[in-house]
Structures are given as structure tokens and as C-alpha cells.
Design a protein around this motif. Structure first.
Motif, PDB file in Angstrom:
ATOM      1  N   PRO A  49       0.791  -1.238   0.000  1.00  0.00           N
ATOM      2  CA  PRO A  49       0.000   0.000   0.000  1.00  0.00           C
ATOM      3  C   PRO A  49       0.819   1.283   0.000  1.00  0.00           C
ATOM      4  CG  PRO A  49      -0.886  -1.553   1.592  1.00  0.00           C
ATOM      5  CD  PRO A  49       0.400  -2.142   1.096  1.00  0.00           C
ATOM      6  N   THR A  53       4.975   2.582   6.194  1.00  0.00           N
ATOM      7  CA  THR A  53       3.840   2.036   6.940  1.00  0.00           C
ATOM      8  C   THR A  53       4.317   0.737   7.599  1.00  0.00           C
ATOM      9  OG1 THR A  53       3.074   1.011   4.909  1.00  0.00           O
ATOM     10  CG2 THR A  53       1.976   3.058   5.556  1.00  0.00           C
ATOM     11  N   PRO A  54       3.767   0.410   8.764  1.00  0.00           N
ATOM     12  CA  PRO A  54       4.381  -0.672   9.547  1.00  0.00           C
ATOM     13  C   PRO A  54       4.252  -2.079   8.971  1.00  0.00           C
ATOM     14  CG  PRO A  54       2.475   0.277  10.699  1.00  0.00           C
ATOM     15  CD  PRO A  54       2.741   1.153   9.506  1.00  0.00           C
ATOM     16  N   VAL A  55       3.066  -2.444   8.482  1.00  0.00           N
ATOM     17  CA  VAL A  55       2.917  -3.808   7.952  1.00  0.00           C
ATOM     18  C   VAL A  55       3.838  -3.982   6.746  1.00  0.00           C
ATOM     19  CG1 VAL A  55       1.324  -5.506   6.984  1.00  0.00           C
ATOM     20  CG2 VAL A  55       0.524  -3.964   8.787  1.00  0.00           C
ATOM     21  N   CYS A  56       3.833  -2.975   5.873  1.00  0.00           N
ATOM     22  CA  CYS A  56       4.710  -3.029   4.684  1.00  0.00           C
ATOM     23  C   CYS A  56       6.173  -3.141   5.102  1.00  0.00           C
ATOM     24  CB  CYS A  56       4.536  -1.772   3.831  1.00  0.00           C
ATOM     25  SG  CYS A  56       2.867  -1.543   3.226  1.00  0.00           S
ATOM     26  N   LEU A 158      -5.332  -4.485   2.920  1.00  0.00           N
ATOM     27  CA  LEU A 158      -4.296  -3.591   3.442  1.00  0.00           C
ATOM     28  C   LEU A 158      -3.790  -4.003   4.819  1.00  0.00           C
ATOM     29  CD1 LEU A 158      -5.697  -0.061   2.462  1.00  0.00           C
ATOM     30  CD2 LEU A 158      -4.364  -1.658   1.094  1.00  0.00           C
TER      31      LEU A 158
HETATM   32  C1  BEZ Z   1       0.696  -0.904   6.784  1.00  0.00           C
HETATM   33  O1  BEZ Z   1       1.490  -1.332   5.948  1.00  0.00           O
HETATM   34  O2  BEZ Z   1       0.959  -0.861   7.975  1.00  0.00           O
HETATM   35  C2  BEZ Z   1      -0.673  -0.458   6.340  1.00  0.00           C
HETATM   36  C3  BEZ Z   1      -0.809   0.172   5.120  1.00  0.00           C
HETATM   37  C4  BEZ Z   1      -2.069   0.612   4.745  1.00  0.00           C
HETATM   38  C5  BEZ Z   1      -3.145   0.396   5.569  1.00  0.00           C
HETATM   39  C6  BEZ Z   1      -2.996  -0.273   6.763  1.00  0.00           C
HETATM   40  C7  BEZ Z   1      -1.742  -0.715   7.165  1.00  0.00           C
END
Ligand code: BEZ
Length: 239
Positions: A49, A53-56, A158
Motif C-alpha cells: 500500500p 507504513t508498519p505492515v509493509c 491492506l
Molecule cells: C501498513 O502497511 O501498515 C498499512 C498500510 C495501509 C493500511 C494499513 C496498514
């Protein structure tokens, strides 16, 4: 071809068996001409996304850590997000200098990360799914084979980080199916029994039940055979 329809656009969704859509792009490792530059190799083309960003970030650290393992299976990694090159560069520097995840730190992301501010590539690959986000790509994973054909696609929303064991397992399973003309059952991993192609005629079905040398046939349509882990890995992995 199936369409995802939004008020603003109609996006064609590439499908399994299609040729991977072509594009030229700027990446953190220079320009690429896709899929031409990757002829003869498997590619995992994946979107995320957004940078920072944390998950990415957790996914990039994990993928970068596993890159050599994928390369040994003749597979290159290519990432994409709807961000610009300087954002990508700054984010990857931050990952290397500051972020630790699952005990992994000082991780250098060496695979190319495509800049796609125009969303041209993301739209070609159906990575923008407007009901999830109109401005960010979903977490798509395209498995593209050495002939440039899309062989598998996984989409995640996401909020959900990908399972990299599954991505690697899927790659090895498809390579095994190609190499040995077999199929792989649920939860298959190298060393597990493989599925022999189902009988396509009454004669073969009959033979399956009478001449079962080397096969374990539960019924005419359900036959497995042993396949050594070493046999699979020697055939697939670079030495
Ligand atoms: C993430 O990578 O942390 C993330 C990106 C977009 C929406 C929610 C989380």
C-alpha cells in the motif's frame, strides 16, 4: 475478461494463464523493462500500500531476508507501491538504519522497488481495488513463470501482512508440478507425496486400479506417489 468496475475506471484483472502485462518502470535498482528483463526466470511481482507504513515495513524486511532463498529457486523479487522514487529510497534507508523486526535488523533491500505515482503499472495488474482503497495498492502477489505467464495470484487486504512461507511453498510446488508432471495436494511441502495426474480415460482408470506399481491409489481418481525431498530440491534449486 473480468472487470472490476468503479465510478471512475474499469480495470482489467490479469488472470492465471495470461501473459504478464508489459511495462517499463523506474525502480530503486534502475530502469526495468518487464517482463523482458526477467526472461528465463520466475518473478514474484508484489505490491504494497505505501512506504513508511508498519505492515509493509515488516514485509520488506522479511522478503529482503529471504531474497537469496528465492533467487536459489530461480526467482527474482520485484516490489511496487504508488509512491515516488525518493520516498522509496528514504524508506529503504530508514529500514536499514533503524528498524528491527522478528530479530532481523540492518536489512538491505536489494531487489527493485518500482515507483508508480501514475498508478500505470498498479492499474494494469489490478492492484488498485477501489472498494479497498482508491489511492493505495492492495497486497497483491503475482507469480510469473520463465515464459512470462502469470501462474498464480494472491491478493491480501491492506491490514493483513503476507505469509512468506506460503509464497515460497507455492513457488516450489508450481516448479515441482512443471518439472515432474504431477500435482501437489493440500499443505504439500517437498518430501510429501505428490498426486499423479487423474486418469483421463476408462482404460487408464482401470489400469490405475490393477497396475499400481509405485503408486498408492485410494480410487481410480486419487493416486499418489512418493517423491523424495532431495529429488525435488536437487531438480529445482541452484547449486
Ligand atoms: C501498513 O502497511 O501498515 C498499512 C498500510 C495501509 C493500511 C494499513 C496498514
Amino acid at each position: 475478461m473480468e472487470m472490476i468496475q468503479s465510478q471512475e475506471q474499469i480495470t482489467p484483472m490479469p488472470r492465471i494463464g495470461d501473459e504478464a502485462p508489459c511495462f517499463k518502470a523506474v525502480t530503486t535498482q534502475g530502469n526495468i523493462d518487464f517482463p523482458e528483463d526477467y526472461a528465463g526466470k520466475w518473478v514474484i511481482l508484489f505490491s504494497h500500500p505505501a512506504d513508511f507504513t508498519p505492515v509493509c515495513t515488516s514485509e520488506f524486511i522479511t522478503f529482503a531476508h529471504l531474497e537469496e532463498k528465492f533467487n536459489k529457486a530461480n526467482c527474482e523479487l520485484v516490489g511496487l507501491s504508488i509512491d515516488g522514487l525518493y520516498s522509496h529510497i528514504a524508506w529503504l534507508r530508514t529500514i536499514r538504519e533503524k528498524i528491527e523486526f522478528n530479530g532481523l535488523k540492518n536489512i538491505d533491500v536489494k531487489f527493485p522497488l518500482i515507483e508508480d505515482i501514475s498508478m500505470e503499472v498498479a492499474k494494469k495488474y489490478g492492484m488498485v481495488q477501489p472498494n479497498e482503497s482508491k489511492t493505495q495498492a492492495v497486497r497483491a502477489v503475482f507469480f510469473i513463470d520463465p515464459n512470462g505467464i502469470i501462474r498464480a495470484i494472491i491478493y491480501y487486504p491492506l491490514s493483513l501482512g503476507r505469509n512468506f512461507d506460503e509464497i515460497y511453498r507455492a513457488l516450489i510446488a508450481m516448479q515441482t508440478a512443471d518439472k515432474f508432471n504431477v500435482a501437489t495436494p493440500a499443505d504439500w511441502n517437498p518430501g510429501d507425496d505428490v498426486i499423479v495426474s487423474p486418469a483421463g480415460s476408462c482404460g487408464v482408470a482401470e489400469e490405475r486400479m490393477t497396475n499400481t506399481a509405485g503408486l498408492d491409489c485410494k480410487d481410480w481418481f486419487f493416486c499418489t506417489k512418493k517423491m523424495d525431498k532431495a529429488e525435488v530440491l536437487n531438480a529445482i534449486l541452484k547449486k
